[in-house]
Design a protein around this motif. Structure first.
Motif, mmCIF file in Angstrom:
data_model
loop_
_atom_site.group_PDB
_atom_site.id
_atom_site.type_symbol
_atom_site.label_atom_id
_atom_site.label_comp_id
_atom_site.label_asym_id
_atom_site.label_seq_id
_atom_site.Cartn_x
_atom_site.Cartn_y
_atom_site.Cartn_z
ATOM 1 N N THR A 186 0.819 -1.207 0.000
ATOM 2 C CA THR A 186 0.000 0.000 0.000
ATOM 3 C C THR A 186 0.857 1.263 0.000
ATOM 4 O O THR A 186 2.016 1.250 0.404
ATOM 5 N N GLU A 203 0.048 5.632 0.838
ATOM 6 C CA GLU A 203 -0.941 6.602 1.292
ATOM 7 C C GLU A 203 -0.778 7.900 0.523
ATOM 8 O O GLU A 203 0.305 8.482 0.491
ATOM 9 N N LYS A 216 -5.803 8.827 2.251
ATOM 10 C CA LYS A 216 -6.364 7.554 1.808
ATOM 11 C C LYS A 216 -5.271 6.541 1.519
ATOM 12 O O LYS A 216 -4.200 6.884 1.025
ATOM 13 N N LEU A 217 -5.573 5.281 1.813
ATOM 14 C CA LEU A 217 -4.663 4.188 1.531
ATOM 15 C C LEU A 217 -5.009 3.588 0.175
ATOM 16 O O LEU A 217 -6.178 3.296 -0.108
ATOM 17 N N HIS A 218 -4.006 3.425 -0.676
ATOM 18 C CA HIS A 218 -4.213 2.860 -2.009
ATOM 19 C C HIS A 218 -3.385 1.584 -2.152
ATOM 20 O O HIS A 218 -2.259 1.499 -1.651
ATOM 21 N N GLU A 254 -9.053 4.519 -6.071
ATOM 22 C CA GLU A 254 -9.905 4.676 -4.896
ATOM 23 C C GLU A 254 -9.249 4.009 -3.690
ATOM 24 O O GLU A 254 -8.223 3.346 -3.799
ATOM 25 N N GLU A 255 -9.868 4.156 -2.551
ATOM 26 C CA GLU A 255 -9.298 3.644 -1.307
ATOM 27 C C GLU A 255 -9.240 2.120 -1.292
ATOM 28 O O GLU A 255 -10.126 1.437 -1.807
ATOM 29 N N TYR A 256 -8.190 1.597 -0.684
ATOM 30 C CA TYR A 256 -8.013 0.151 -0.482
ATOM 31 C C TYR A 256 -8.311 -0.137 0.974
ATOM 32 O O TYR A 256 -7.561 0.285 1.860
ATOM 33 N N ASP A 257 -9.405 -0.827 1.236
ATOM 34 C CA ASP A 257 -9.898 -1.023 2.598
ATOM 35 C C ASP A 257 -9.317 -2.308 3.182
ATOM 36 O O ASP A 257 -9.736 -3.415 2.836
ATOM 37 N N ASN A 287 -13.381 -0.220 -8.385
ATOM 38 C CA ASN A 287 -12.096 0.460 -8.287
ATOM 39 C C ASN A 287 -11.372 0.304 -9.625
ATOM 40 O O ASN A 287 -11.767 -0.502 -10.456
ATOM 41 N N GLU A 343 -10.376 13.767 -4.806
ATOM 42 C CA GLU A 343 -11.384 12.738 -4.524
ATOM 43 C C GLU A 343 -12.601 12.828 -5.433
ATOM 44 O O GLU A 343 -13.118 11.810 -5.903
#
Length: 313
Positions: free
Chosen positions: A48, A50, A54-56, A132-135, A172, A240
């Motif tokens: 990942t 950041e 947000k974490l990608h 987009e964000e990586y959850d 994504n 965003e």
């Protein structure tokens, strides 16, 4: 039946020494259509980065290149068994002569053992990142079942094998800038074919269907370096709520050099010329004569390369 190639961005013929280094960069959007696992140092998730707050997910270009190379190798064997030596297998080079094919002269090759040899890659697929964000909390849990279809074996023992994977979810996408340096027209055709005809990427891809849909948004041609950075795009040019293609247009326009020609579907790019539309039609194998053109172009390329690398004999 042959193709027209641009005057800029490519070299006329294959050569061992790159005295000139024009380049071509493909702007590729990779849409995730099924949950996809890109694992690197961690077996259960992607690396990942950041950007902002947000974490990608960060994906090494090799994760794409390896699958695309296999797509190309399959094509060559389908078109003509003379295009790939019968003893050659991907990542298992025998010797230089038997290992020469359009794939190895385009993407590179290194041989070790009794005969050391190397061919430098013309293709650079750098790191890319999810837009987009990586959850990391969105884990997919799988359990190992026995032949009975349950988690208990014939003796009634409970299986404790559980697997947690953090996958990139559908909706994504990733923007990938793929650069070819000192490449010929058929090398561009080959790389474009492999991008447009590969749809399964990531780890454990045998457990899923088509999980990535690739779209070529544009092409950049230059007399010198045309490489672009997905990290730079996301950190400095994409917010965003911004439209991704608008951000790409702003980024390319900002870093554009005077010798670049830019064609594509984003702001600041010129409409794609006829030669590019024809190239895409053949590369995607949608043109009626696609296989005949691919066979002709690749046969000429490999004969040219053999003359350079092996000599007249």
């Amino acid at each position: 039946m042959t193709l027209d190639y641009p005057d800029k961005g490519l070299v006329e013929s294959f050569g061992i020494y790159r005295k000139r280094k024009p380049s071509v960069t493909l702007v590729v959007k990779r849409d995730v259509t099924e949950p996809t696992l890109f694992r690197n140092s961690n077996h259960d998730r992607a690396e990942t980065q950041e950007f902002g707050d947000k974490l990608h997910a960060q994906v090494n270009g090799e994760k794409f290149t390896s699958k695309e190379r296999l797509t190309g190798l399959d094509l060559l064997r389908e078109l003509d068994d003379e295009l790939v030596h019968e003893e050659y297998a991907y990542n298992e080079p025998v010797d230089l002569e038997k290992s020469l094919n359009v794939g190895t002269i385009t993407y590179g090759l290194a041989g070790t053992g009794d005969q050391d040899f190397a061919i430098k890659s013309r293709v650079v697929e750098g790191y890319t990142y999810t837009t987009e964000e990586y959850d990391l909390m969105n884990k997919e849990t799988r359990n190992a079942v026995y032949e009975s279809g349950t988690m208990r074996d014939a003796e009634g023992n409970q299986s404790e094998a559980l697997f947690d994977f953090v996958k990139v979810q559908p909706g994504n996408d990733l923007v990938h800038f793929i650069t070819l340096e000192a490449a010929t027209g058929p090398m561009l055709l080959y790389a474009l074919h492999n991008v447009l005809n590969t749809g399964k990427y990531g780890a454990r891809e045998t457990r899923t269907g088509r999980n990535i849909r690739n779209t070529v948004l544009g092409i950049v041609l230059g007399n010198h370096d045309t490489s672009l950075s997905t990290g730079e795009l996301l950190m400095e040019y994409h917010s965003e709520d911004a439209d991704l293609e608008d951000s790409i247009g702003t980024y390319v326009d900002s870093v554009r050099r005077s010798d670049w020609d830019v064609y594509g579907e984003f702001d600041g790019a010129d409409d794609a010329p006829e030669w590019f539309d024809r190239l895409v039609a053949v590369a995607s194998r949608k043109a009626d004569d696609a296989d005949d053109v691919l066979r002709e172009e690749f046969t000429a390329l490999i004969e040219d390369a053999k003359g350079e690398l092996l000599g007249d004999d």
